[in-house]
Motif scaffolding. Structure first.
Motif, mmCIF file in Angstrom:
data_model
loop_
_atom_site.group_PDB
_atom_site.id
_atom_site.type_symbol
_atom_site.label_atom_id
_atom_site.label_comp_id
_atom_site.label_asym_id
_atom_site.label_seq_id
_atom_site.Cartn_x
_atom_site.Cartn_y
_atom_site.Cartn_z
ATOM 1 N N GLN A 241 0.830 -1.207 0.000
ATOM 2 C CA GLN A 241 0.000 0.000 0.000
ATOM 3 C C GLN A 241 0.866 1.260 0.000
ATOM 4 N N VAL A 242 1.965 1.230 0.749
ATOM 5 C CA VAL A 242 2.853 2.389 0.807
ATOM 6 C C VAL A 242 3.429 2.703 -0.562
ATOM 7 N N THR A 243 3.862 1.680 -1.285
ATOM 8 C CA THR A 243 4.519 1.904 -2.576
ATOM 9 C C THR A 243 3.606 2.575 -3.597
ATOM 10 N N ARG A 244 2.289 2.415 -3.439
ATOM 11 C CA ARG A 244 1.358 3.070 -4.360
ATOM 12 C C ARG A 244 1.402 4.591 -4.236
ATOM 13 N N TRP A 245 1.800 5.060 -3.051
ATOM 14 C CA TRP A 245 1.754 6.494 -2.784
ATOM 15 C C TRP A 245 3.132 7.151 -2.795
ATOM 16 N N LEU A 246 4.190 6.367 -2.932
ATOM 17 C CA LEU A 246 5.529 6.937 -2.821
ATOM 18 C C LEU A 246 5.805 8.029 -3.855
ATOM 19 N N VAL A 247 5.554 7.744 -5.112
ATOM 20 C CA VAL A 247 5.858 8.717 -6.164
ATOM 21 C C VAL A 247 4.972 9.960 -6.060
ATOM 22 N N PRO A 248 3.639 9.817 -5.963
ATOM 23 C CA PRO A 248 2.821 11.032 -5.866
ATOM 24 C C PRO A 248 3.103 11.868 -4.619
ATOM 25 N N VAL A 249 3.313 11.222 -3.475
ATOM 26 C CA VAL A 249 3.589 11.980 -2.246
ATOM 27 C C VAL A 249 4.937 12.686 -2.341
ATOM 28 N N THR A 250 5.967 11.973 -2.787
ATOM 29 C CA THR A 250 7.290 12.588 -2.909
ATOM 30 C C THR A 250 7.269 13.711 -3.931
ATOM 31 N N GLY A 251 6.604 13.478 -5.050
ATOM 32 C CA GLY A 251 6.520 14.496 -6.087
ATOM 33 C C GLY A 251 5.775 15.731 -5.620
ATOM 34 N N PHE A 252 4.626 15.528 -4.967
ATOM 35 C CA PHE A 252 3.812 16.664 -4.512
ATOM 36 C C PHE A 252 4.571 17.514 -3.505
ATOM 37 N N PHE A 253 5.106 16.871 -2.465
ATOM 38 C CA PHE A 253 5.803 17.641 -1.449
ATOM 39 C C PHE A 253 7.148 18.157 -1.944
ATOM 40 N N GLY A 254 7.748 17.467 -2.911
ATOM 41 C CA GLY A 254 8.970 17.972 -3.519
ATOM 42 C C GLY A 254 8.719 19.266 -4.278
ATOM 43 N N ILE A 255 7.612 19.329 -5.010
ATOM 44 C CA ILE A 255 7.253 20.548 -5.747
ATOM 45 C C ILE A 255 6.950 21.690 -4.782
ATOM 46 N N ILE A 256 6.189 21.379 -3.724
ATOM 47 C CA ILE A 256 5.879 22.404 -2.720
ATOM 48 C C ILE A 256 7.162 22.926 -2.077
ATOM 49 N N LEU A 257 8.064 22.010 -1.758
ATOM 50 C CA LEU A 257 9.332 22.402 -1.143
ATOM 51 C C LEU A 257 10.160 23.249 -2.100
ATOM 52 N N LEU A 258 10.169 22.877 -3.371
ATOM 53 C CA LEU A 258 10.923 23.632 -4.370
ATOM 54 C C LEU A 258 10.378 25.048 -4.511
ATOM 55 N N ILE A 259 9.067 25.166 -4.553
ATOM 56 C CA ILE A 259 8.441 26.495 -4.639
ATOM 57 C C ILE A 259 8.809 27.328 -3.409
ATOM 58 N N GLU A 260 8.750 26.701 -2.248
ATOM 59 C CA GLU A 260 9.056 27.406 -1.005
ATOM 60 C C GLU A 260 10.509 27.844 -0.955
ATOM 61 N N ARG A 261 11.406 27.042 -1.501
ATOM 62 C CA ARG A 261 12.822 27.375 -1.455
ATOM 63 C C ARG A 261 13.241 28.359 -2.546
ATOM 64 N N ILE A 262 12.478 28.459 -3.619
ATOM 65 C CA ILE A 262 12.817 29.414 -4.676
ATOM 66 C C ILE A 262 12.225 30.785 -4.377
ATOM 67 N N PHE A 263 10.987 30.773 -3.919
ATOM 68 C CA PHE A 263 10.290 32.033 -3.671
ATOM 69 C C PHE A 263 10.126 32.265 -2.169
ATOM 70 N N VAL A 264 10.134 33.526 -1.785
ATOM 71 C CA VAL A 264 9.989 33.881 -0.382
ATOM 72 C C VAL A 264 8.501 33.916 -0.042
ATOM 73 N N ILE A 265 7.970 32.746 0.330
ATOM 74 C CA ILE A 265 6.558 32.615 0.681
ATOM 75 C C ILE A 265 6.504 32.201 2.148
ATOM 76 N N TYR A 266 6.330 33.153 3.027
ATOM 77 C CA TYR A 266 6.465 32.900 4.453
ATOM 78 C C TYR A 266 5.462 31.895 5.021
ATOM 79 N N PRO A 267 4.198 31.877 4.558
ATOM 80 C CA PRO A 267 3.297 30.829 5.074
ATOM 81 C C PRO A 267 3.823 29.417 4.797
ATOM 82 N N LEU A 268 4.421 29.221 3.608
ATOM 83 C CA LEU A 268 5.002 27.918 3.295
ATOM 84 C C LEU A 268 6.269 27.684 4.110
#
Length: 385
Positions: A241-268
């Protein structure tokens, strides 16, 4: 994260399996940390400026180390649960891995203060006392002082706070794993992950930003995320069950993290530690899965695996010897000949990186590896029937 793990489930995996991808996770983490520490030498970056913020992200590699540590340590303890010498073997093996290099550097620092730079004696007493380091409590010392502890002139010890967090985790977690049934251990991990933003907010309000950053309590979420993965990894149905979610979860939070680290978005930015829990867990999960394209082409790459093999030595030396790198490379050669601009900064990064890698390799070959060979004398025996 609520999949139940039957207490009697037959493990799909165990801690004796060597997963190449996990070496790659270590390699990625130490690469992030090194870049983050070395790139700031010219003081060209401002983390409050869009675009520049991304290059000050090296400290996130420490969170990745913590997730991996939670995964590996919990796995070892679960597999060893019920065996004779459960505590003794665990602590001896950990001591053989961690203590020689750590205390060796501290001894050098103490001797340098006594015999070479007696003006540094303020680091032997008071708030800056090296006793915090000897006791693996430098993060507590920082909270008491309200700032970074002073280091000897020729040795930087500030990054040892993360090793203090690890040791404090080792002090408590084996007992918790021994006492709790697996299903309750799993629930505890989920609770720690969910409550991590609340713990972070309370700590920051009570003890301040720096003390919160280096606090073991503040790192329970990332450690618990790795521990939860270790539990699921040992149950075939749960891991499926975990393996079904590994790629989407990592991808989603990776994109959010990338946005947060590139742009100064204080709530993030205020949610960064929580975001890193899921991104870090996703990376470790993908590496532990072992049969996916991401693991094969990224985490199992030769470069990251090589860095991962020597990551502990690299972590200790690269920042501990920053005063040496700065004296000989930066101020002694690069600034006078190349200047302090970006060309000089990149040259420094290359020199400090090569020196750190070479020293870590020599340390592994002639110092750490011979000591680690003693681990073969302390192994977990079969469970008592």
């Amino acid at each position: 994260m609520n999949t139940q793990v039957p207490e009697a489930a037959v493990p799909a995996h165990n801690s004796r399996q060597h997963l190449l991808g996990l070496d790659g996770v270590r390699g990625l983490a130490i690469l992030m940390v090194m870049i983050g520490h070395f790139i700031v030498v010219g003081k060209h970056l401002d983390y409050k400026v869009d675009g520049q913020r991304f290059f000050t992200s090296g400290y996130l590699g420490v969170d990745l180390f913590f997730v991996l540590s939670g995964f590996l340590i919990t796995g070892i303890l679960i597999d060893a649960k019920g065996t004779p010498g459960y505590f003794k073997v665990f602590y001896i093996r950990r001591a053989l891995r961690i203590f020689p290099l750590y205390y060796g550097l501290l001894a050098l620092g103490w001797l340098s203060v006594i015999f070479i730079t007696p003006g540094d004696k303020q680091v032997l007493t008071g708030h800056n006392s090296m006793a915090w380091y000897w006791l693996y409590a430098s993060n507590i010392g920082m909270a008491v002082k309200g700032g970074w502890l002073a280091s000897p002139t020729w040795l930087g010890l500030g990054h040892f706070w993360s090793l203090a967090v690890e040791e404090q985790f080792y002090l408590v977690w084996p007992l918790i794993v021994m006492l709790l049934p697996v299903k309750w251990l799993q629930r505890l991990c989920v609770a720690l992950v969910i409550s991590s933003p609340i713990i972070h907010a309370i700590l920051q309000n009570q003890i301040g930003l720096l003390a919160t950053y280096v606090s073991t309590l503040n790192r329970l979420g990332v450690l618990a995320a790795g521990a939860w993965l270790a539990i699921m990894w040992r149950n075939p149905d749960g891991w499926k069950q975990v393996t079904r979610w590994l790629v989407p979860v990592t991808g989603f939070f990776g994109i959010i993290l990338l946005i947060e680290r590139i742009f100064v978005i204080y709530p993030l930015a205020s949610c960064e530690s929580f975001i890193m829990i899921f991104f870090g867990a996703g990376c470790v999960g993908l590496a532990a899965n072992g049969d996916g394209a991401i693991s094969r082409f990224i985490f199992e790459s030769r470069m990251l695996r090589w860095l991962g093999k020597y990551s502990y030595g690299i972590y200790v030396y690269h920042h501990a010897l920053k005063p040496v790198w700065m004296h000989f490379f930066w101020r002694g050669w690069i600034v006078p000949t190349i200047g302090s601009g970006w060309p000089g900064t990149f040259t420094y990064m290359a020199c400090a990186t090569v020196a750190s890698l070479l020293l870590a390799w020599l340390s592994w070959k002639f110092f750490e590896s011979p000591i680690l060979s003693l681990k073969s004398r302390f192994t977990y025996r079969s469970r008592q029937r």
